[in-house]
Motif scaffolding. Structure first.
Motif, short mmCIF file in Angstrom:
data_model
loop_
_atom_site.label_atom_id
_atom_site.label_comp_id
_atom_site.label_asym_id
_atom_site.label_seq_id
_atom_site.Cartn_x
_atom_site.Cartn_y
_atom_site.Cartn_z
N ARG A 1 -12.18 -4.02 0.17
CA ARG A 1 -11.85 -2.64 -0.14
C ARG A 1 -13.09 -1.74 -0.28
N ARG B 1 -1.94 -2.37 3.92
CA ARG B 1 -2.04 -3.82 3.73
C ARG B 1 -0.68 -4.43 4.05
N SER C 1 0.83 -1.19 0.00
CA SER C 1 0.00 0.00 0.00
C SER C 1 0.87 1.25 0.00
#
Length: 570
Positions: free
Chosen positions: A336, A345, A109
């Motif tokens: 999500r 993440r 992420s």
């Protein structure tokens, strides 16, 4: 007929003598009277815990009760502290904890809060830090090292880590730490329980600050136990709701005040339909444990209701977290929908993998010989807590009876047992009164019991029902938090549907491949046949790549949690 009965009796007597000779304790008869000794709900809390002649509901376990005259920190309660932190049945960190720390960490992420080296680095509230110390947690596991700073910096989170890696503490520690200094300001009004509690005049509506959802009753009560420990000496009051136990008792607990609510989906939805008892408008953190199970098609409707139904707090400061050991791409895409764009993440190892602390043995056994093989296996090894998995409720009962009649101290748990029987079976297994537990898949996820040395798959899960994912969760009931364990699975031709994926797991975890599974070995390196478990976020719609916020590393890059380099492990 009499001769036949005498032969059976003699055989059982001989088998029982053999079991005693091998070191197994004598099996305990089922005490039905204790289940009718007192009506449900007649006793609760500490009184119930102290009366061992009565069945005990996990939801009524003693917790630290705040009094109005306390300041910012409550005084010690030596008796409760002994029960919460020093019980001989609490699982402890094992000598092989280092195997969990030298493991690949992948951050997929934009946002990458720096991992903590130890708990002192995290800036935890003094009470939560002391409770962590009382729990015996010396150093954070990798999932804790990455999840704690992600939560403390205000991010939504998807966290994936192997079974037995400390996921429950990874979300409870930072969430409770964040709330402890603000509880008096944020918490709903509640009665002063020190002055007594009259349900007629003192009841309040439960308005928790934290909602934790688990797919099974046993996992919900286990999280509740960890919350009881970590909330010690604070005004944060945990409660748990789950099906099968008296709704009245759980309602009474909620109406005494609730800051941390743990629940299984069915009972939680029941209370959500009673807004005079439960409101979610104050919730600051929603946490889904074993999230992939909750996101499967048969759970999706309940999941959506819990995440978006009722009067749930939808403010910008409402954080969502999802934790699991297995989490495929379809589940992540669905997750999500509820997470902010800047969510973090973290993957510890590969989703769906096992760790080196579990020794896996696969034994070929024809179906008609499996019971004898199981009996021989149990007698051939030193007695220890042994969890035996089967694929049906009827099989669980039959196998339990078979072992019991041969003098082995067994009990069983499955979905058709009453909740009282399920809790009693787990209590007998945990205390080693019945150190052999025959179980269906309801015990495959989250169950954390000290000294489960051996997991046996009497039936391997079929590819159409759980498959290798179920296998991973089952064998993860041993080798918890750095301890070692053994997993033995009986295989025959009926299990050929799971064989290819099973072999891949064995290869990846460097286990021996028996001759009868050689034909299922894939060609090429292990990296060539594992499914892609990453989220492809390196490409935007315009084709530009994103830069990771963690040291400028590109999103999707992998960092090794080597002892002294990228993740700072000592």
């Amino acid at each position: 007929m009499r001769d036949a009965l005498a032969d059976v009796t003699n055989t059982q007597t001989e088998a029982s003598a053999i079991a005693r000779e091998k070191g197994w304790v004598a099996p305990e008869g089922y005490d039905y009277e204790k289940y009718t000794a007192a009506p449900p709900g007649e006793k609760t809390g500490e009184d119930l815990q102290e009366d061992e002649s009565l069945p005990q509901w996990a939801a009524n376990a003693a917790k630290y009760e705040w009094k109005d005259e306390y300041g910012d920190v409550g005084p010690e309660n030596p008796q409760l502290e002994e029960q919460l932190f020093r019980s001989e049945f609490i699982n402890r960190t094992g000598l092989k904890i280092g195997n969990l720390r030298n493991i690949q960490v992948t951050n997929e992420s934009r946002e990458r809060p720096s991992p903590i080296r130890d708990f002192d680095d995290a800036g935890l509230h003094p009470i939560i830090r002391n409770n962590v110390r009382l729990c015996g947690y010396e150093y954070p596991t990798p999932i804790q090292a990455y999840a704690i700073p992600a939560v403390l910096t205000g991010h939504d989170l998807i966290a994936i880590a192997q079974t037995g890696s400390g996921k429950t503490a990874a979300f409870l520690i930072p969430v409770l730490s964040q709330l402890m200094g603000k509880a008096k300001k944020l918490a709903a009004p509640r009665p002063n329980l020190a002055a007594g509690f009259d349900p007629v005049t003192d009841s309040v509506r439960a308005e928790p600050l934290v909602l934790i959802v688990a797919p099974t009753r046993e996992l919900a009560t286990q999280i509740f136990d960890e919350a009881r420990r970590l909330c010690y000496r604070s005004m944060l009051r945990p409660c748990v709701v789950y099906g099968g136990a008296p709704l009245r008792d759980q309602r009474d607990e909620l109406q005494k005040g609730c800051d941390i609510l743990i629940g299984s989906p069915g009972r939680l939805l029941d209370f959500m339909d009673k807004p005079h008892i439960l409101s979610l408008r104050r919730v600051k953190y929603t946490i889904i444990d074993e999230a992939d199970e909750m996101l499967l098609s048969d759970w999706e409707s309940d999941f959506n209701k819990i995440m978006s139904g009722g009067d749930v707090n939808e403010d910008a400061d409402h954080r969502y977290m999802m934790f699991s050991a297995t989490f495929n791409k379809d589940c992540r895409e669905l997750a999500r929908k509820f997470l902010s764009d800047d969510h973090v993440r973290v993957r510890i190892g590969r989703p769906g993998s096992t760790h080196a602390n579990v020794k896996q043995n696969i034994i070929y056994s024809d179906p008609h010989m499996k019971k004898q093989c199981l009996y021989d296996l149990l007698l051939a090894m030193p007695p220890s807590r042994t969890l035996i998995f089967v694929n049906s409720k009827n099989q669980a009962d039959l196998l339990d009876d078979y072992l019991y009649n041969l003098g082995l101290p067994s009990t069983s748990i499955h979905a058709d047992r009453t909740q009282r029987e399920r809790e009693d079976a787990l209590r007998a297994f945990r205390t080693a009164k019945c150190p052999i537990l025959v179980a269906t898949g309801i015990s495959a996820r989250g169950l954390d019991i000290k000294n489960v040395m051996h997991v046996i798959n009497f039936d391997l899960p079929s590819a159409t029902y759980g498959g290798v994912t179920e296998y991973i969760h089952r064998i993860g009931r041993t080798a918890r938090i750095g301890n070692e364990g053994l997993a033995t699975s009986f295989f025959n031709d009926k299990d050929s549907d799971i064989a290819p994926e099973l072999v891949k797991i064995l290869i990846e975890s460097k286990q021996e491949i028996p001759d009868f599974l050689e034909q299922y070995k894939p060609a090429g390196d292990v990296a060539d046949f594992r499914d892609d478990e990453t989220d492809d976020e390196n490409e935007k719609e315009d084709g530009d790549s994103k830069e990771g916020a963690w040291g400028g590393v590109q999103v999707g890059a992998t960092e090794e949690s080597a002892p002294a380099e990228s993740s700072g492990w000592e």
